[in-house]
Design a protein around this motif. Structure first.
Motif, PDB file in Angstrom:
ATOM      1  N   THR A 111      -9.584  -2.099  -5.593  1.00  0.00           N
ATOM      2  CA  THR A 111      -8.466  -1.934  -4.652  1.00  0.00           C
ATOM      3  C   THR A 111      -7.743  -0.621  -4.915  1.00  0.00           C
ATOM      4  OG1 THR A 111      -8.161  -4.320  -4.553  1.00  0.00           O
ATOM      5  CG2 THR A 111      -6.297  -2.984  -3.860  1.00  0.00           C
ATOM      6  N   MET A 114      -7.406   2.766  -2.631  1.00  0.00           N
ATOM      7  CA  MET A 114      -6.108   3.344  -2.255  1.00  0.00           C
ATOM      8  C   MET A 114      -6.072   4.838  -2.595  1.00  0.00           C
ATOM      9  SD  MET A 114      -3.290   0.475  -3.294  1.00  0.00           S
ATOM     10  CE  MET A 114      -3.052  -1.047  -2.370  1.00  0.00           C
ATOM     11  N   THR A 127       0.832  -1.223   0.000  1.00  0.00           N
ATOM     12  CA  THR A 127       0.000   0.000   0.000  1.00  0.00           C
ATOM     13  C   THR A 127       0.864   1.269   0.000  1.00  0.00           C
ATOM     14  OG1 THR A 127      -1.809  -1.181   1.034  1.00  0.00           O
ATOM     15  CG2 THR A 127      -1.886   1.210   1.186  1.00  0.00           C
TER      16      THR A 127
END
Length: 597
Positions: A137, A141, A111
């Protein structure tokens, strides 16, 4: 049956079949070795995630590794829960926990590395055809990016982490270890030490003196420590404000809702709509006063039984049958899966020596879910069965419809499917009840769920909102101020039919949830969403069922609020809470009717 059986003595048909996950220990060991081997490959991607093809391969490896670890962890711990004293599975459970921690550490660079990309690069990755499977995803983020700080600042915040746990830890020690309560007289007139566990038992006593004495003793004890307890709660609020400001959120409330991407209106709507329906709560208090045959209703009368103990003997076989019948409105597809679960060893039914207490639904992606029960032949256990099967079928449908990464639903959604099953079972039981006493018992059981899960948790949520806003505006929270806010809320929520005893002003000091800030509202929204679904299903039939099954199949493929909205429950509007309130009103009407007869 008075003796608890050993695990080996329980019948095979009442045990779950964990062989569906791993046929034997050798298969577990083999997969453990594979997971270790995969983990060794992860570090090879560090520093390379600015290349979309490398990022894709890294995400694929992350999924493969995570699924292995999940399967190993779930199996080892469910084996451990069969008999907590068995050393073989104690050590297997420990081994799986260590693997889980190691995996988290190995993957932790992903991440921050993706977030170090420029906004343009991240935007191009989101649109990149090779990364289409990971779009959710990457979008998540990007959403988080504005609240992630520089590497140095993040390291500093991580180091503050241990300090930030102090308010909750200190409260927990005070509340569970150091706080000593006086002795009070039980129904037999014996002096018994008051404890957290015994407190509710005392409040459920038929003897009013027992209830009053326990209530007064509880809050006098907290009152003696009000300065320390106010300081710990204050410290928790201050800590929250520090994090909100450090991470550039407008308020603590908005920071708390950001994780699940819940709009602030969901929280404020809940409070406003419950305010609009407080006359219903006041009406229920009036009815309680009437049923208890008291001149004044006090705070210590809230848990007193309204119906003389009504014993409902329901065997496990009968409970299964009633659950199946009650869930018929959900249609053939749902019932077929339910039948599989009830008949194909998904469930570990009865207590045995060393077995974990309570109940849960759990499992790993790619295999059917499992349910642990400690079944007794009573009403509560039947509701537990339908509740846990609600969770299990939610997991089943979302796993079946979604890829691994999108299958897991949020806490905000978790209680909806389980509570909906309870609502349909309650509807079924009330429809068929002919015994006045039984009907009253069921109605009070259900009405009290509204009182404790919707009204009480919303009152807690409002208290949290008020105290955070005060400190955000530069005011301080003295013990007197906290007690006044809390007392006034109790007066507002319970109404004129209730004598709001002064002692209740100290209740804020004993609620552990206030140290997990802005969490309790989810109990009220989940219950309201489930009640709204059940109302739509019972009134509309097929179209509502179709929408509801769509909800079950959505997993975590979109933000929680959007998933509910698509299924016909818009939690950003007051509608679902109003629908739940109309169900509550009908319960009160039925109870009033029965008291006239």
């Amino acid at each position: 049956m008075n003796t608890v059986l050993k695990r080996s003595e329980t019948k095979q048909e009442h045990r779950w079949k964990l062989e569906d996950l791993f046929p034997d220990q050798a298969a577990w060991d083999k997969e453990y070795a594979e997971a270790k081997q995969l983990m060794s490959k992860v570090a090879g991607f560090e520093g390379k995630l600015a290349d979309p093809l490398q990022l894709k391969q890294c995400f694929e490896l992350e999924d493969e590794l995570s699924l292995h670890v999940e399967r190993l962890y779930v199996y080892a711990n469910m084996r451990h829960h069969e008999d907590m004293a068995d050393p073989t599975y104690q050590s297997l459970s420990d081994k799986s926990k260590k693997l889980s921690v190691e995996t988290g550490e190995a993957l932790s660079f992903i991440t921050p590395e993706v977030l170090s990309l420029s906004d343009e690069e991240l935007a191009s990755f989101i649109e990149h055809p090779e990364l289409a499977a990971f779009r959710n995803t990457l979008e998540e983020m990007r959403r988080q990016k504005g609240h992630v700080l520089s590497k140095t600042e993040e390291m500093l915040l991580a180091q503050v982490g241990n300090v930030s746990q102090a308010p909750g830890t200190i409260f927990s020690m005070l509340n569970n270890a150091d706080m000593k309560f006086p002795k009070v007289k039980n129904e037999q007139g014996e002096e018994v030490e008051l404890t957290h566990g015994r407190y509710i038992q005392f409040l459920e006593s038929k003897n009013r003196d027992v209830r009053r004495e326990a209530f007064k003793a509880m809050y006098e004890t907290y009152g003696k420590m009000k300065n320390t307890l106010a300081a710990t709660l204050n410290a928790n609020v201050t800590k929250n404000i520090f994090y909100a400001r450090a991470r550039k959120y407008p308020s603590v409330l908005e920071m708390s809702l950001f994780g699940d991407n819940i709009p602030k209106e969901v929280y404020t709507n809940l409070i406003d709509t419950i305010h609009d329906h407080l006359p219903l709560m006041h009406r229920y208090m009036k009815l309680r006063k009437q049923l208890l045959k008291v001149d004044e209703l006090h705070m210590y009368d809230l848990f007193a039984p309204l119906v003389d103990e009504f014993k409902m003997e329901i065997s496990y076989e009968e409970a299964k049958q009633k659950v199946k019948e009650s869930l018929k409105p959900l249609g053939e597809n749902y019932l077929n899966v339910l039948q599989q679960g009830l008949e194909n060893s998904w469930i570990d039914v009865y207590e045995n020596e060393g077995k974990r207490s309570g109940a849960y639904s759990w499992g790993a992606y790619g295999t059917h879910p499992y349910v642990l029960l400690n079944h007794n032949d009573n009403l509560n256990s039947m509701f537990t069965l339908t509740h846990e099967m609600g969770h299990a079928l939610h997991s089943y449908f979302s796993d079946e419809a979604q890829p691994y990464r999108d299958a897991q639903y949020t806490i905000f959604l978790a209680e909806v499917a389980s509570t909906l099953n309870e609502a349909l079972l309650m509807h079924y039981m009330l429809e068929r009840s002919t015994d006045v006493k039984e009907k009253m018992y069921l109605l009070t059981y259900y009405a009290d769920q509204f009182r404790t899960t919707v009204f009480r948790q919303t009152m807690f949520a409002e208290f949290e909102k008020i105290i955070h806003e005060k400190v955000e505006q530069g005011e301080s929270l003295t013990p007197q101020e906290l007690s006044k806010i809390y007392y006034d809320l109790n007066v507002k929520y319970h109404g004129d039919e209730m004598v709001v005893d002064q002692d209740i002003e100290m209740e804020w000091a004993r609620i552990p949830h206030f140290y997990t800030s802005f969490y309790v509202y989810k109990y009220a929204t989940g219950f309201s969403a489930a009640t709204s679904f059940s109302k739509q299903i019972l009134e509309e039939g097929a179209p509502a069922v179709e929408r509801y099954l769509g909800f079950l199949k959505s997993g975590g493929s979109d933000y929680s609020i959007n998933i509910l909205k698509k299924a016909g429950v818009d939690m950003s509007s007051p509608e679902p809470i109003s629908q739940a309130m109309s169900v509550f009103e009908s319960l009160i009407e039925q109870m009033e009717q029965l008291t006239k007869n």
